[in-house]
Scaffold this motif. Structure first.
Motif, PDB file in Angstrom:
ATOM      1  N   MET A   1     -23.095 -20.294  21.723  1.00 31.87           N
ATOM      2  CA  MET A   1     -23.542 -20.169  20.342  1.00 31.87           C
ATOM      3  C   MET A   1     -22.716 -18.938  20.246  1.00 31.87           C
ATOM      4  SD  MET A   1     -26.981 -20.088  18.271  1.00 31.87           S
ATOM      5  CE  MET A   1     -26.962 -21.237  16.750  1.00 31.87           C
ATOM      6  N   SER A   2     -22.003 -18.883  19.096  1.00 31.69           N
ATOM      7  CA  SER A   2     -21.390 -17.497  18.610  1.00 31.69           C
ATOM      8  C   SER A   2     -22.160 -16.646  17.789  1.00 31.69           C
ATOM      9  CB  SER A   2     -19.916 -17.781  18.110  1.00 31.69           C
ATOM     10  OG  SER A   2     -20.242 -18.599  16.689  1.00 31.69           O
ATOM     11  N   PRO A   3     -22.137 -15.402  17.790  1.00 33.62           N
ATOM     12  CA  PRO A   3     -22.914 -14.439  16.840  1.00 33.62           C
ATOM     13  C   PRO A   3     -22.795 -14.827  15.545  1.00 33.62           C
ATOM     14  CG  PRO A   3     -21.214 -13.166  17.997  1.00 33.62           C
ATOM     15  CD  PRO A   3     -21.011 -14.526  18.601  1.00 33.62           C
ATOM     16  N   PRO A   4     -23.370 -14.299  14.522  1.00 41.66           N
ATOM     17  CA  PRO A   4     -23.461 -14.625  13.205  1.00 41.66           C
ATOM     18  C   PRO A   4     -22.422 -13.857  12.896  1.00 41.66           C
ATOM     19  CG  PRO A   4     -25.492 -13.502  13.607  1.00 41.66           C
ATOM     20  CD  PRO A   4     -25.049 -14.004  14.926  1.00 41.66           C
ATOM     21  N   ARG A   5     -21.554 -14.199  11.831  1.00 47.62           N
ATOM     22  CA  ARG A   5     -20.464 -13.409  11.153  1.00 47.62           C
ATOM     23  C   ARG A   5     -20.985 -12.618   9.963  1.00 47.62           C
ATOM     24  NH1 ARG A   5     -16.325 -17.871   9.628  1.00 47.62           N
ATOM     25  NH2 ARG A   5     -15.279 -16.027   8.549  1.00 47.62           N
ATOM     26  N   PRO A   6     -20.520 -11.350   9.906  1.00 49.88           N
ATOM     27  CA  PRO A   6     -21.118 -10.385   8.974  1.00 49.88           C
ATOM     28  C   PRO A   6     -20.513 -10.719   7.537  1.00 49.88           C
ATOM     29  CG  PRO A   6     -19.302  -9.302  10.191  1.00 49.88           C
ATOM     30  CD  PRO A   6     -19.656 -10.713  10.779  1.00 49.88           C
ATOM     31  N   HIS A   7     -21.284 -10.722   6.517  1.00 46.78           N
ATOM     32  CA  HIS A   7     -21.143 -10.896   5.147  1.00 46.78           C
ATOM     33  C   HIS A   7     -20.525  -9.687   4.519  1.00 46.78           C
ATOM     34  CE1 HIS A   7     -23.750 -14.625   4.562  1.00 46.78           C
ATOM     35  NE2 HIS A   7     -23.805 -14.217   5.441  1.00 46.78           N
ATOM     36  N   LEU A   8     -19.482  -9.670   4.698  1.00 48.96           N
ATOM     37  CA  LEU A   8     -18.339  -8.593   4.454  1.00 48.96           C
ATOM     38  C   LEU A   8     -17.709  -9.050   3.069  1.00 48.96           C
ATOM     39  CD1 LEU A   8     -17.101  -7.409   7.928  1.00 48.96           C
ATOM     40  CD2 LEU A   8     -18.691  -6.289   6.636  1.00 48.96           C
ATOM     41  N   PRO A   9     -17.158  -8.040   2.376  1.00 50.13           N
ATOM     42  CA  PRO A   9     -16.355  -8.215   1.090  1.00 50.13           C
ATOM     43  C   PRO A   9     -14.667  -8.748   1.308  1.00 50.13           C
ATOM     44  CG  PRO A   9     -16.604  -5.986   1.192  1.00 50.13           C
ATOM     45  CD  PRO A   9     -17.315  -6.456   2.444  1.00 50.13           C
ATOM     46  N   ILE A  10     -14.542  -9.695   0.425  1.00 48.97           N
ATOM     47  CA  ILE A  10     -13.020 -10.071   0.259  1.00 48.97           C
ATOM     48  C   ILE A  10     -12.373  -8.978  -0.606  1.00 48.97           C
ATOM     49  CG2 ILE A  10     -11.160 -11.609  -0.117  1.00 48.97           C
ATOM     50  CD1 ILE A  10     -13.243 -13.870   0.689  1.00 48.97           C
ATOM     51  N   ARG A  11     -11.683  -8.172  -0.312  1.00 53.06           N
ATOM     52  CA  ARG A  11     -11.072  -7.190  -1.320  1.00 53.06           C
ATOM     53  C   ARG A  11      -9.845  -7.706  -1.808  1.00 53.06           C
ATOM     54  NH1 ARG A  11     -12.436  -1.087   0.032  1.00 53.06           N
ATOM     55  NH2 ARG A  11     -14.392  -1.349   0.836  1.00 53.06           N
ATOM     56  N   PRO A  12      -9.315  -7.736  -2.833  1.00 50.53           N
ATOM     57  CA  PRO A  12      -9.932  -6.962  -4.039  1.00 50.53           C
ATOM     58  C   PRO A  12     -10.800  -7.916  -4.854  1.00 50.53           C
ATOM     59  CG  PRO A  12      -7.840  -7.699  -4.489  1.00 50.53           C
ATOM     60  CD  PRO A  12      -7.969  -8.272  -3.484  1.00 50.53           C
ATOM     61  N   LEU A  13     -11.346  -9.211  -4.506  1.00 50.16           N
ATOM     62  CA  LEU A  13     -12.094  -9.930  -5.308  1.00 50.16           C
ATOM     63  C   LEU A  13     -13.505  -9.492  -5.289  1.00 50.16           C
ATOM     64  CD1 LEU A  13     -10.399 -13.436  -4.176  1.00 50.16           C
ATOM     65  CD2 LEU A  13     -10.111 -12.027  -6.241  1.00 50.16           C
ATOM     66  N   TRP A  14     -13.950  -8.851  -4.059  1.00 52.32           N
ATOM     67  CA  TRP A  14     -15.324  -8.486  -3.914  1.00 52.32           C
ATOM     68  C   TRP A  14     -16.358  -9.623  -4.132  1.00 52.32           C
ATOM     69  CZ3 TRP A  14     -16.597  -3.906  -2.126  1.00 52.32           C
ATOM     70  CH2 TRP A  14     -15.503  -2.979  -1.934  1.00 52.32           C
ATOM     71  N   LEU A  15     -15.879 -10.584  -3.196  1.00 52.45           N
ATOM     72  CA  LEU A  15     -16.769 -11.954  -3.043  1.00 52.45           C
ATOM     73  C   LEU A  15     -16.821 -11.935  -1.686  1.00 52.45           C
ATOM     74  CD1 LEU A  15     -14.841 -14.583  -5.102  1.00 52.45           C
ATOM     75  CD2 LEU A  15     -16.872 -13.317  -5.605  1.00 52.45           C
ATOM     76  N   CYS A  16     -18.245 -12.464  -1.118  1.00 53.31           N
ATOM     77  CA  CYS A  16     -18.626 -12.253   0.236  1.00 53.31           C
ATOM     78  C   CYS A  16     -17.568 -13.371   1.040  1.00 53.31           C
ATOM     79  CB  CYS A  16     -20.012 -12.863   0.405  1.00 53.31           C
ATOM     80  SG  CYS A  16     -20.712 -12.882   2.204  1.00 53.31           S
ATOM     81  N   ARG A  17     -16.969 -12.701   2.245  1.00 60.12           N
ATOM     82  CA  ARG A  17     -16.251 -13.675   3.288  1.00 60.12           C
ATOM     83  C   ARG A  17     -17.040 -15.032   3.690  1.00 60.12           C
ATOM     84  NH1 ARG A  17     -11.601 -11.295   4.749  1.00 60.12           N
ATOM     85  NH2 ARG A  17     -11.678  -9.109   4.338  1.00 60.12           N
ATOM     86  N   ILE A  18     -18.244 -14.980   3.503  1.00 62.39           N
ATOM     87  CA  ILE A  18     -19.353 -15.988   4.148  1.00 62.39           C
ATOM     88  C   ILE A  18     -19.575 -17.095   3.432  1.00 62.39           C
ATOM     89  CG2 ILE A  18     -21.182 -16.717   5.605  1.00 62.39           C
ATOM     90  CD1 ILE A  18     -18.646 -15.096   7.263  1.00 62.39           C
ATOM     91  N   CYS A  19     -20.208 -16.547   2.291  1.00 63.85           N
ATOM     92  CA  CYS A  19     -20.976 -17.218   1.268  1.00 63.85           C
ATOM     93  C   CYS A  19     -20.409 -17.285  -0.149  1.00 63.85           C
ATOM     94  CB  CYS A  19     -22.426 -16.825   1.058  1.00 63.85           C
ATOM     95  SG  CYS A  19     -22.745 -15.220   0.459  1.00 63.85           S
ATOM     96  N   ALA A  20     -19.325 -16.448  -0.341  1.00 64.71           N
ATOM     97  CA  ALA A  20     -18.317 -16.391  -1.687  1.00 64.71           C
ATOM     98  C   ALA A  20     -19.366 -15.968  -2.719  1.00 64.71           C
ATOM     99  CB  ALA A  20     -17.813 -17.877  -1.718  1.00 64.71           C
ATOM    100  N   ALA A  21     -20.455 -15.513  -2.394  1.00 63.86           N
ATOM    101  CA  ALA A  21     -21.300 -14.922  -3.445  1.00 63.86           C
ATOM    102  C   ALA A  21     -20.795 -13.593  -4.050  1.00 63.86           C
ATOM    103  CB  ALA A  21     -22.629 -14.713  -3.280  1.00 63.86           C
ATOM    104  N   PRO A  22     -20.826 -12.958  -5.108  1.00 66.74           N
ATOM    105  CA  PRO A  22     -20.412 -11.537  -5.585  1.00 66.74           C
ATOM    106  C   PRO A  22     -20.929 -10.740  -4.314  1.00 66.74           C
ATOM    107  CG  PRO A  22     -21.263 -12.532  -7.390  1.00 66.74           C
ATOM    108  CD  PRO A  22     -21.511 -13.679  -6.341  1.00 66.74           C
ATOM    109  N   TRP A  23     -20.182  -9.911  -3.924  1.00 70.56           N
ATOM    110  CA  TRP A  23     -20.572  -9.039  -2.674  1.00 70.56           C
ATOM    111  C   TRP A  23     -21.182  -7.599  -3.507  1.00 70.56           C
ATOM    112  CZ3 TRP A  23     -20.372  -4.163  -0.468  1.00 70.56           C
ATOM    113  CH2 TRP A  23     -20.877  -4.198   0.760  1.00 70.56           C
ATOM    114  N   PRO A  24     -22.361  -7.070  -2.861  1.00 70.34           N
ATOM    115  CA  PRO A  24     -22.871  -7.448  -1.788  1.00 70.34           C
ATOM    116  C   PRO A  24     -23.917  -8.728  -2.127  1.00 70.34           C
ATOM    117  CG  PRO A  24     -24.192  -5.471  -2.494  1.00 70.34           C
ATOM    118  CD  PRO A  24     -22.844  -5.748  -3.371  1.00 70.34           C
TER     119      PRO A  24
END
Length: 86
Positions: A1-24
């Protein structure tokens, strides 16, 4: 099992890379609170820098539908401020 991926922003959109919610997103907020549990002031300084970056990038992307300053403050800093006891 791989470790969980961090919920970091996609810049310049500022959406979460994992869940696509507004970051943070909620997960990023919990992670940040845990990481800065003993230094809330450092968390606020860090988030203030990210707020500055996001404000400029979001305005550049869409200057006509740019988020209001109060919305950005609540999104980046408001949730991290210590609650006052009444």
């Amino acid at each position: 099992m791989s470790p969980p991926r961090p919920h970091l922003p996609i810049r310049p959109l500022w959406l979460c890379r994992i869940c696509a919610a507004p970051w943070p997103c909620a997960t990023a907020r919990l992670t940040l609170l845990r990481e800065y549990a003993h230094d809330r002031e450092a968390l606020l300084v860090y988030l203030g820098g990210l707020l500055h970056d996001a404000a400029g990038q979001l305005h550049t992307l869409n200057p006509h539908e740019y988020p209001k300053p109060a919305q950005l403050f609540d999104r980046f800093l408001g949730w991290a401020l210590p609650r006052r006891r009444t």
